[in-house]
Write a protein that holds these residues in place. Structure first.
Motif, short mmCIF file in Angstrom:
data_model
loop_
_atom_site.label_atom_id
_atom_site.label_comp_id
_atom_site.label_asym_id
_atom_site.label_seq_id
_atom_site.Cartn_x
_atom_site.Cartn_y
_atom_site.Cartn_z
N MET A 54 0.83 -1.21 0.00
CA MET A 54 0.00 0.00 0.00
C MET A 54 0.86 1.25 0.00
O MET A 54 0.57 2.23 -0.71
N TYR A 55 1.92 1.23 0.79
CA TYR A 55 2.82 2.39 0.90
C TYR A 55 3.39 2.77 -0.46
O TYR A 55 3.34 3.93 -0.87
N SER A 58 0.73 3.92 -3.10
CA SER A 58 0.13 5.25 -2.93
C SER A 58 0.88 6.34 -3.70
O SER A 58 0.37 7.44 -3.87
N LEU A 94 -2.43 6.02 6.58
CA LEU A 94 -3.73 5.73 5.98
C LEU A 94 -4.80 6.40 6.84
O LEU A 94 -5.73 7.02 6.33
N TYR A 101 -9.22 9.62 7.09
CA TYR A 101 -8.42 8.80 6.19
C TYR A 101 -7.79 9.60 5.06
O TYR A 101 -8.37 10.58 4.57
N MET A 105 -3.52 7.33 0.18
CA MET A 105 -3.07 6.04 0.69
C MET A 105 -4.10 4.95 0.38
O MET A 105 -3.75 3.83 -0.02
N PHE A 106 -5.38 5.29 0.54
CA PHE A 106 -6.41 4.31 0.24
C PHE A 106 -6.39 3.92 -1.23
O PHE A 106 -6.59 2.77 -1.59
#
Length: 418
Positions: A54-55, A58, A94, A101, A105-106
């Protein structure tokens, strides 16, 4: 005649709709007895951890690393990836504060799920960390303190109503997230194989395991109240507790983690067990031979208990050996992988509960900042890559071999929660 025509069309519509629904459900990983099932066949996965997905996803300029990791993994036959759906406070979060939020990131996580689907890889996704890295339970406690709660221990994460409310909100937010790339809500996406309540939960303030037992039961029920499609596991390392005191002898050293492998996994909301294995961290400066001996016993004991006591599948969700630890040899690392993989295959080939192993952890070239001594880079020339690929091939072959048997039986398993 008009009424008959309307009724006929209505029945036809329902049949078509049911057919579409069944086709979609078949994509979810299910449980039948001690086996994971996919499309009516036993599902045996060889896979990897990649907490960083995810990091990196993004940042559009870094997304190629996510795609490269999945492409390389797929080309080597890997079929499961375990990753984080959390980054609480701190740098590039996140969740910057409870319920707040970071959309960028999402969208990184959206990309991860979409790419995993593209390459045919199932995901195990964790909601929160036991440790301070990426925030974890300590960050949740700090947030509660800033909201007026008088808390003194990070283990208050498991009992404080405000903290539990923050965590439940995070679960709800993740499950109901609609992927901006695929348009599918996470809770409806069969690319995700399972949710994980916490990465390596521990509660040292209550060695009995009762605090964690209550928290797991509550949170498992909450997850299932929102998502009836996906499997759920705790994220345990595998330490034995008070429910089976005779088994504590199998724990490394004198670990008191407040966890109970048997009791926690016996909870009805938990669909399969997980085990981790890090003898180079857990044992006090042992020889390579002693580490390998421990691993062999550790793996076989948990397979046996999953078969005879839990009667649920078991996934060896983390294991590895670091070249940064004194006494490391490549031969010992290769043998550690071979021990775990051989136990997985032996169990699976006899219809047992072992469903696969996920090594810690996969990187691609250009990710030197993420190296921790355990990393594996599949496009580097290394003996371990051959071992990983060979295991993936034989587990895949085993799944194909059981395919015709699964079709003849007509039993497609069960969708958890349905």
């Amino acid at each position: 005649m008009k009424n008959f025509g309307v009724i006929f069309l209505g029945i036809l519509f329902l049949v078509i709709l049911k057919g579409k629904s069944t086709k979609g459900e078949d994509e979810f990983v299910r449980v039948r007895g001690v086996q994971l099932m996919l499309k009516g066949r036993p599902f045996y996965g060889n896979g990897f951890n990649a907490y960083w997905l995810m990091y990196e996803g993004s940042d559009p300029s870094e997304r190629g690393k996510v795609s490269s990791a999945f492409q390389q993994a797929s080309s080597h036959g890997l079929s499961i990836a375990r990753t984080w759906a959390f980054s609480d406070g701190g740098y590039r979060p996140l969740q910057s504060s409870p319920g707040s939020y970071n959309e960028q990131m999402f969208q990184g996580l959206d990309f991860v799920v979409a790419e995993a689907k593209k390459y045919g890889i199932k995901l195990v996704v964790s909601f929160v960390n036991n440790y301070k890295d990426f925030g974890g339970k300590q960050q949740y406690v700090e947030w509660a303190k800033s909201h007026g709660q008088s808390l003194s221990n990070e283990d208050d994460f498991y009992t404080n109503p405000v903290v539990k409310g923050f965590y439940k909100n995070h679960i709800k937010t993740v499950l109901n997230r609609v992927n901006t790339i695929t348009g599918v809500a996470y809770k409806n996406d069969p690319t995700i194989m399972a949710w994980e309540l916490m990465n390596e939960p521990r509660c040292t303030s209550d060695p009995s395991g009762k605090t964690l037992q209550g928290w797991i039961a509550e949170m498992a029920s909450y997850v299932k109240s929102i998502d009836g499609n996906h499997l759920l596991e705790v994220g345990l390392e595998g330490f034995y507790g008070d429910s089976t005191p005779e088994k504590k002898q199998h724990n490394p050293n004198t670990f008191q983690t407040g966890t109970d492998f048997i009791a926690h996994n016996q909870l009805p909301g938990i669909d399969f067990a997980t085990v981790h294995s890090y003898p180079d961290q857990w044992l006090n400066n042992p020889s390579g031979e002693a580490q390998l001996s421990f691993v062999k016993q550790w793996v076989n004991q948990h397979i046996e208990d999953s078969q005879s006591i839990l009667k649920k599948p078991v996934l060896f969700a983390e294991f590895g050996k670091s070249y940064k630890v004194s006494g490391y040899t490549q031969r010992d690392r290769d043998e550690l992988y071979n021990i775990i993989y051989s136990a997985m295959y032996s169990s699976a080939s006899s219809g047992g509960p072992a469903s696969g192993g996920l090594f810690w952890h996969l990187l691609t070239k250009g990710m030197d900042n993420f190296r921790d001594g355990y990393e594996i880079i599949l496009d580097e020339s290394d003996s371990i890559v051959g071992i990983i690929s060979a295991q993936a091939q034989r587990m895949s072959k085993l799944r194909r071999m059981y395919g015709s048997l699964g079709k003849r039986s007509g039993n497609r398993g069960r969708v958890i929660g349905n």
